[in-house]
Design a protein around this motif. Structure first.
Motif, PDB file in Angstrom:
ATOM      1  N   SER A  36       9.862  25.892   9.644  1.00  0.00           N
ATOM      2  CA  SER A  36      10.145  25.845   8.241  1.00  0.00           C
ATOM      3  C   SER A  36      10.510  24.518   7.704  1.00  0.00           C
ATOM      4  CB  SER A  36      11.441  27.014   8.117  1.00  0.00           C
ATOM      5  OG  SER A  36      12.417  26.120   9.062  1.00  0.00           O
ATOM      6  N   ASN A  38      12.749  23.382   4.206  1.00  0.00           N
ATOM      7  CA  ASN A  38      13.428  23.817   3.055  1.00  0.00           C
ATOM      8  C   ASN A  38      14.067  22.786   2.433  1.00  0.00           C
ATOM      9  OD1 ASN A  38      13.426  26.782   4.217  1.00  0.00           O
ATOM     10  ND2 ASN A  38      14.601  25.796   5.724  1.00  0.00           N
ATOM     11  N   THR A 255      17.785  34.274   9.268  1.00  0.00           N
ATOM     12  CA  THR A 255      16.658  34.035   8.429  1.00  0.00           C
ATOM     13  C   THR A 255      16.069  35.232   7.756  1.00  0.00           C
ATOM     14  OG1 THR A 255      15.756  32.317  10.221  1.00  0.00           O
ATOM     15  CG2 THR A 255      14.325  32.786   8.452  1.00  0.00           C
ATOM     16  N   LYS A 257      13.089  36.661   5.289  1.00  0.00           N
ATOM     17  CA  LYS A 257      11.929  36.421   4.710  1.00  0.00           C
ATOM     18  C   LYS A 257      11.809  36.948   3.265  1.00  0.00           C
ATOM     19  CE  LYS A 257       8.197  36.275   7.233  1.00  0.00           C
ATOM     20  NZ  LYS A 257       7.175  36.713   8.005  1.00  0.00           N
ATOM     21  N   ASN A 263      11.364  31.960   2.803  1.00  0.00           N
ATOM     22  CA  ASN A 263      12.527  32.466   3.437  1.00  0.00           C
ATOM     23  C   ASN A 263      13.907  31.784   3.066  1.00  0.00           C
ATOM     24  OD1 ASN A 263      13.673  30.429   5.874  1.00  0.00           O
ATOM     25  ND2 ASN A 263      11.966  29.738   5.151  1.00  0.00           N
ATOM     26  N   LEU A 291       8.314  29.135   5.340  1.00  0.00           N
ATOM     27  CA  LEU A 291       8.207  29.466   6.866  1.00  0.00           C
ATOM     28  C   LEU A 291       6.991  29.743   7.018  1.00  0.00           C
ATOM     29  CD1 LEU A 291      10.028  30.445   9.263  1.00  0.00           C
ATOM     30  CD2 LEU A 291      10.166  32.617   8.167  1.00  0.00           C
TER      31      LEU A 291
END
Length: 303
Positions: A36, A38, A255, A257, A263, A291
């Motif tokens: 992932s 972010n 986490t 989704k 996510n 993700l």
């Protein structure tokens, strides 16, 4: 007629021999990958009266597993990497989270839920870490408190593993020697203490031969599209066996989704290690981003 019948019977072809069942082609390897990325960002104009500063934050996570199982033998391997930083106007680059965890384990099944095992794991970080404060004149200063292989913990553990479900397991290791590495410990004398992470300079290595370790892991989809992953690590030196000297590390990641590739993640770490600090350390992040997951098998449903 009888002769003709006999001839007909003799000419009847023998029934075909059934084809042998194909050999089991199911791979003994189960692989899983999760990655992932972010990003968080804010951009404020120079005349923004609401307060605050412009910043850019990045949070990257990678978890890869390759597990082998055949008959009573198993070999599990895992790499768990995490790195996060923020770049704020007026403060510059600052690291938030940094973890490198590598683990390999051989197991031999002794019952449906129990294995005997031998494992080796490494816990350290990638980049330098700093503690920020102000000097006597009120000027902000940064003190180096960690770096690559400073500290690094290499633990060899032997014992029994209990795995009642596919999403939970705990290792009980009554014999778990640990080696603590501190690269160039003299750099941390003023920031961490006279014995950085338990290592006495000019030595760069501390050996703890007689020790116990407990490692528990939980990884489950607790509701649709919501996964909870946790890891708890306990370590205690038999020669210093007192409650205040037992090391604890708890990591949690929740986490959710939004769709296949987007996510929301909430992560937290709580750490108590008297060789680092007499108080509990903690960190927490909340992020939104990309993700990607892949695995070559289907998880069995568990209650």
């Amino acid at each position: 007629m009888l002769a003709g019948l006999g001839t007909a019977q003799a000419q009847t072809p023998a029934p075909a021999v059934a084809a042998a069942a194909p050999a089991d082609t199911v791979s003994p390897w189960k692989t899983k990958f999760k990655g992932s990325l972010n990003v968080s960002q804010a951009l404020l104009s120079d005349n923004w009266k609401g307060g605050g500063v412009s910043f850019l934050g990045l949070n990257a996570l990678l978890n890869a597993q390759a597990n082998y199982r055949r008959e009573k033998h198993s070999w599990d391997n895992q790499a768990d990497l995490l790195f996060a930083f923020a770049n704020s106007k007026g403060q510059g680059y600052r690291k938030n989270l940094d973890r490198l965890f590598l683990d390999t384990k051989y197991g031999y099944s002794i019952s449906g839920d129990w294995d005997m095992f031998a494992s080796l794991n490494l816990l350290t970080q990638f980049a330098p870490g700093y503690e920020y404060g102000k000097d006597a004149n009120g000027n902000e200063q940064a003190r180096l408190v960690s770096s690559w292989f400073a500290p690094a913990f290499l633990t060899a553990a032997y014992g029994f593993e209990y795995h009642p479900t596919t999403y939970f397991k705990v290792r009980l290791s009554p014999f778990a020697p640990r080696f603590t590495f501190v690269n160039r410990p003299e750099r941390f004398l003023t920031s961490v203490g006279a014995e950085p992470y338990g290592v006495q300079p000019p030595r760069e290595l501390r050996r703890e031969w007689l020790a116990v370790q407990v490692l528990a892991e939980f990884d489950k989809e607790i509701m649709q599209n919501v996964n909870l992953k946790g890891r708890y690590l306990l370590f205690a030196n038999y020669q210093e066996l007192a409650f205040k000297n037992i090391d604890h590390r708890l990591e949690l990641a929740l986490t959710a989704k939004v769709n296949r590739y987007i996510n929301v993640a909430l992560t937290g770490i709580a750490l108590y290690d008297r060789d680092q600090d007499a108080r509990i350390q903690g960190s927490q992040t909340l992020s939104l981003g990309f993700l990607y997951t892949f695995q070559n098998y289907e998880d069995k449903k568990q209650p």
